[in-house]
Design an enzyme around this catalytic site. Sequence first.
Site, mmCIF file in Angstrom:
data_model
loop_
_atom_site.group_PDB
_atom_site.id
_atom_site.type_symbol
_atom_site.label_atom_id
_atom_site.label_comp_id
_atom_site.label_asym_id
_atom_site.label_seq_id
_atom_site.Cartn_x
_atom_site.Cartn_y
_atom_site.Cartn_z
ATOM 1 N N PHE A 131 7.933 10.399 3.553
ATOM 2 C CA PHE A 131 7.230 11.240 2.715
ATOM 3 C C PHE A 131 6.027 10.652 2.114
ATOM 4 C CE2 PHE A 131 6.796 12.883 -1.581
ATOM 5 C CZ PHE A 131 6.816 14.686 -1.067
ATOM 6 N N ASP A 216 2.193 3.128 1.658
ATOM 7 C CA ASP A 216 2.191 4.017 0.774
ATOM 8 C C ASP A 216 3.322 2.961 -0.699
ATOM 9 O OD1 ASP A 216 2.497 5.833 -0.819
ATOM 10 O OD2 ASP A 216 2.695 7.366 0.334
ATOM 11 N N LYS A 245 2.633 7.923 -8.797
ATOM 12 C CA LYS A 245 3.127 7.421 -10.609
ATOM 13 C C LYS A 245 3.577 6.215 -11.863
ATOM 14 C CE LYS A 245 6.396 9.847 -7.697
ATOM 15 N NZ LYS A 245 6.467 9.952 -5.752
#
Length: 395
Positions: A131, A216, A245
């Site tokens: 993702f 990532d 985030k």
Amino acid sequence: MDPALVEQKHGSSSFQKFPLTVARGSGATVWDEEGREYLDFMAGYGVAIVGHSNPSVVRAISAQAAQLITCHGSFYNRARSEFIETLVSVSPKGLDRVVLTNSGTESVEAAIKLARRRSGRQKIISMKGGFHGKTFGALSATWNPKYREPFSPLVPGFEFVEFGDAQALEAVIGPDVAAVIAEPVQGESGVVVPPEDYLKAVREACDRAGSLLILDEIQTGLGRTGKMWASEHWGVVPDIMTVSKGLGGGVPIGAVVALGDVVSSLQKGEHTSTFAGNPLACAAGTATLEFIRDNGLPEAAERGGTVLAAGLKAITESHRLVRETRGLGMMRALQLRVEIPRVLERAISEGLILAYSGRDTLRLLPPLVASEEQLRRGLSVIEKVVAEEELARTG
Ligand SMILES: *Cc1c(COP(=O)(O)O)cnc(C)c1O
């Protein structure tokens, strides 16, 4: 008017909503408008990594807001330069150049463009289960057909291989591959930790093919897994790393940290963005990184992870409803044998907010400042709602 009614009427219908209006937060706790308290183990999918309204972040934002809120990247700015310096100082060795963005998916967009620009190649290999975000470039590297299919055609040149299977990568990597992109631990797919020697093998395959390795770390980074970067667990350094985030302590910001020659392959004007390097976001970012470093949050995540792992293992062993538990540091999953919406809603009514992955997996991404007492309290709510669900199903 009730916020829930307004958002239902005029807001995006795309968010899976829970029946809770959050009014205030501090550390690992949030409160609703009636003053009811909840332990937040979702933390906005890990965004509240230094805790809600962390006082150091609040101070930094307040001071910066009074001084200068916006400053385009065409000018130099001290809030930005301090953030870039701090980010480089905590990043893996050799990654000493930063591209600033406003979110996770934008960081992935920048990483993909950098990889194509630097290598002069087009193909990107991504992982099944991976993702990376929901804008077109990042979405093209994202596996889940539910996110992809309604929006085709996506960006050409992406190919998927089995995550955790080094031979599958070997079979497709070659001199036409610009980059391999992977999460060190897959988050959205339900906290999937790869086999011990996998990331090293991916690194070596990239080196042999002359391809760049993009890791990532948007969910796994900043101490979440018990090290500053998850790649450190396996001694691997990527060429390009994406971060977002928790990076701004809750304020929207993202970054790509990469090798100097990768970033300097970009020519003037090829990748800029109006808000990138915003002083307010950068001030929040510096305060967040300093807080993580000065308070030893990676070590705290390792200790907290031990508590969570033991508690979740005990729940797994004592309830047939639980299939298994997985994780690293304070990134944990509990996979059930049933669908979980009712379990999530019951947990909220017991004062615990959890994230989820897919239909059957509870995901725990608590703030790294959560105390051992808070972690144990959260575990006991999970035990309670799992036991109740089991009883409801077996009668
Ligand atoms: C959340 C996430 C993204 C996307 O970030 P957004 O800020 O939601 O665009 C990308 N990659 C990983 C690994 C993530 O967890």
